[in-house]
Design an enzyme around this catalytic site. Structure first.
Site, PDB file in Angstrom:
ATOM      1  N   ARG A   1      25.857  29.068  16.919  1.00 13.35           N
ATOM      2  CA  ARG A   1      25.523  29.771  18.159  1.00 13.35           C
ATOM      3  C   ARG A   1      26.466  29.373  19.307  1.00 13.35           C
ATOM      4  O   ARG A   1      26.785  30.188  20.175  1.00 13.35           O
ATOM      5  CB  ARG A   1      24.073  29.427  18.497  1.00 13.35           C
ATOM      6  CG  ARG A   1      23.373  30.345  19.432  1.00 13.35           C
ATOM      7  CD  ARG A   1      23.221  31.742  18.916  1.00 13.35           C
ATOM      8  NE  ARG A   1      22.616  32.537  19.968  1.00 13.35           N
ATOM      9  CZ  ARG A   1      21.539  33.271  19.830  1.00 13.35           C
ATOM     10  NH1 ARG A   1      20.972  33.411  18.652  1.00 13.35           N
ATOM     11  NH2 ARG A   1      21.046  33.947  20.837  1.00 13.35           N
TER      12      ARG A   1
ATOM     13  N   ASN B   1      19.060  40.150  34.335  1.00 12.22           N
ATOM     14  CA  ASN B   1      18.487  40.763  33.135  1.00 12.22           C
ATOM     15  C   ASN B   1      17.338  41.659  33.553  1.00 12.22           C
ATOM     16  O   ASN B   1      16.575  41.316  34.462  1.00 12.22           O
ATOM     17  CB  ASN B   1      17.963  39.662  32.199  1.00 12.22           C
ATOM     18  CG  ASN B   1      17.411  40.219  30.891  1.00 12.22           C
ATOM     19  OD1 ASN B   1      17.858  41.269  30.420  1.00 12.22           O
ATOM     20  ND2 ASN B   1      16.449  39.543  30.313  1.00 12.22           N
TER      21      ASN B   1
ATOM     22  N   HIS C   1      13.816  43.411  32.259  1.00 15.83           N
ATOM     23  CA  HIS C   1      12.797  43.124  31.238  1.00 15.83           C
ATOM     24  C   HIS C   1      11.654  44.136  31.375  1.00 15.83           C
ATOM     25  O   HIS C   1      11.195  44.390  32.496  1.00 15.83           O
ATOM     26  CB  HIS C   1      12.273  41.699  31.426  1.00 15.83           C
ATOM     27  CG  HIS C   1      11.226  41.337  30.434  1.00 15.83           C
ATOM     28  ND1 HIS C   1      11.520  41.059  29.114  1.00 15.83           N
ATOM     29  CD2 HIS C   1       9.875  41.233  30.548  1.00 15.83           C
ATOM     30  CE1 HIS C   1      10.396  40.793  28.465  1.00 15.83           C
ATOM     31  NE2 HIS C   1       9.392  40.894  29.315  1.00 15.83           N
TER      32      HIS C   1
END
Ligand code: GAR
Length: 214
Positions: free
Chosen positions: A77, A119, A121
């Site tokens: 990752r 972001n 949501h």
């Protein structure tokens, strides 16, 4: 949290890198808005964690460069995160917008874009964070849900809130109908707020996001 500088300087349009994982209807709303120079921001690149998605096709149709980094193509990752960070850096964004990007960015990415990574949501945070905001709200039986735009921090959907919009849950809603109605409201909220962030600047202090200082 200390004051965070505004994402753009002077009068040039703010540069947006938008990250997507799927349909990209929020990306499309940003692309449409930024066609007007008065919007004050332009989408300079679109990144994704998978190929063959409509979000990338929307970028290509708009003539916007794209990049794709699939987690499975990297040893771990951390390497994926480094590649994502490097690709964003190539486009010198003032603001990175996660618009249906279903991956959590790692610490190096968050450090590079601290206070400049937002972001959207599909729920009224702090209720129903995570991957299934609309479904979780429907299953819980809430009567009002909505969408939240927030500045990303190291938690899962825990960052300072830029704006929220409420959407009523109807008796006959299923996840698809509810999420589609949320997305209609979400797109307007996203476009309005990203435009204000670009044109007016913003500060973050004690979790409070306030417009203005440009
Ligand atoms: C949006 O509703 C966004 O809030 C959600 O995915 C949808 C993407 O739609 N994101 C998340 O759930 C992140 N946790 P789009 O691809 O049509 O813009």
């Amino acid at each position: 949290m200390p004051d965070t500088p505004a994402p753009s300087e002077g009068r040039r349009p703010a540069r947006l890198v938008v990250l997507v994982s799927g349909t990209g209807s929020n990306l499309q709303a940003l692309l449409d808005a930024s066609a007007d120079p008065a919007y004050g921001a332009v989408v300079v690149a679109v990144g994704a964690d998978r190929s063959g998605i409509e979000g990338l096709a929307r970028a290509e149709r708009a003539g916007v460069p794209t990049f794709v980094h699939r987690v499975k193509d990297y040893a771990d990752r951390a390497e994926w995160d480094a590649a994502l960070t490097a690709s964003c850096r190539e486009h010198s964004p003032d603001l990175v917008v996660s618009a249906g990007f279903m991956k959590l960015a790692g610490a190096p990415f968050l450090a590079e874009y601290a206070g400049r990574y937002v972001n959207t949501h599909p729920a009224l945070l702090p209720s129903f964070p995570g991957m299934h905001g609309a479904a979780d709200a429907l299953a819980y039986g809430v009567k009002v849900t909505g969408a939240t735009l927030f500045v990303v921090d190291a938690g899962v959907d825990t960052g300072p809130i830029v704006d929220q919009v409420a959407v009523r849950v109807e008796d006959d809603d299923d996840v698809v109908s509810l999420h589609e109605r949320i997305k209609v409201a979400e797109r307007t909220m996203l476009v309005d707020n990203v435009g204000r962030m670009a044109r007016e600047g913003f500060t973050i202090s004690d979790r409070k996001v306030r417009f203005g200082d440009l």
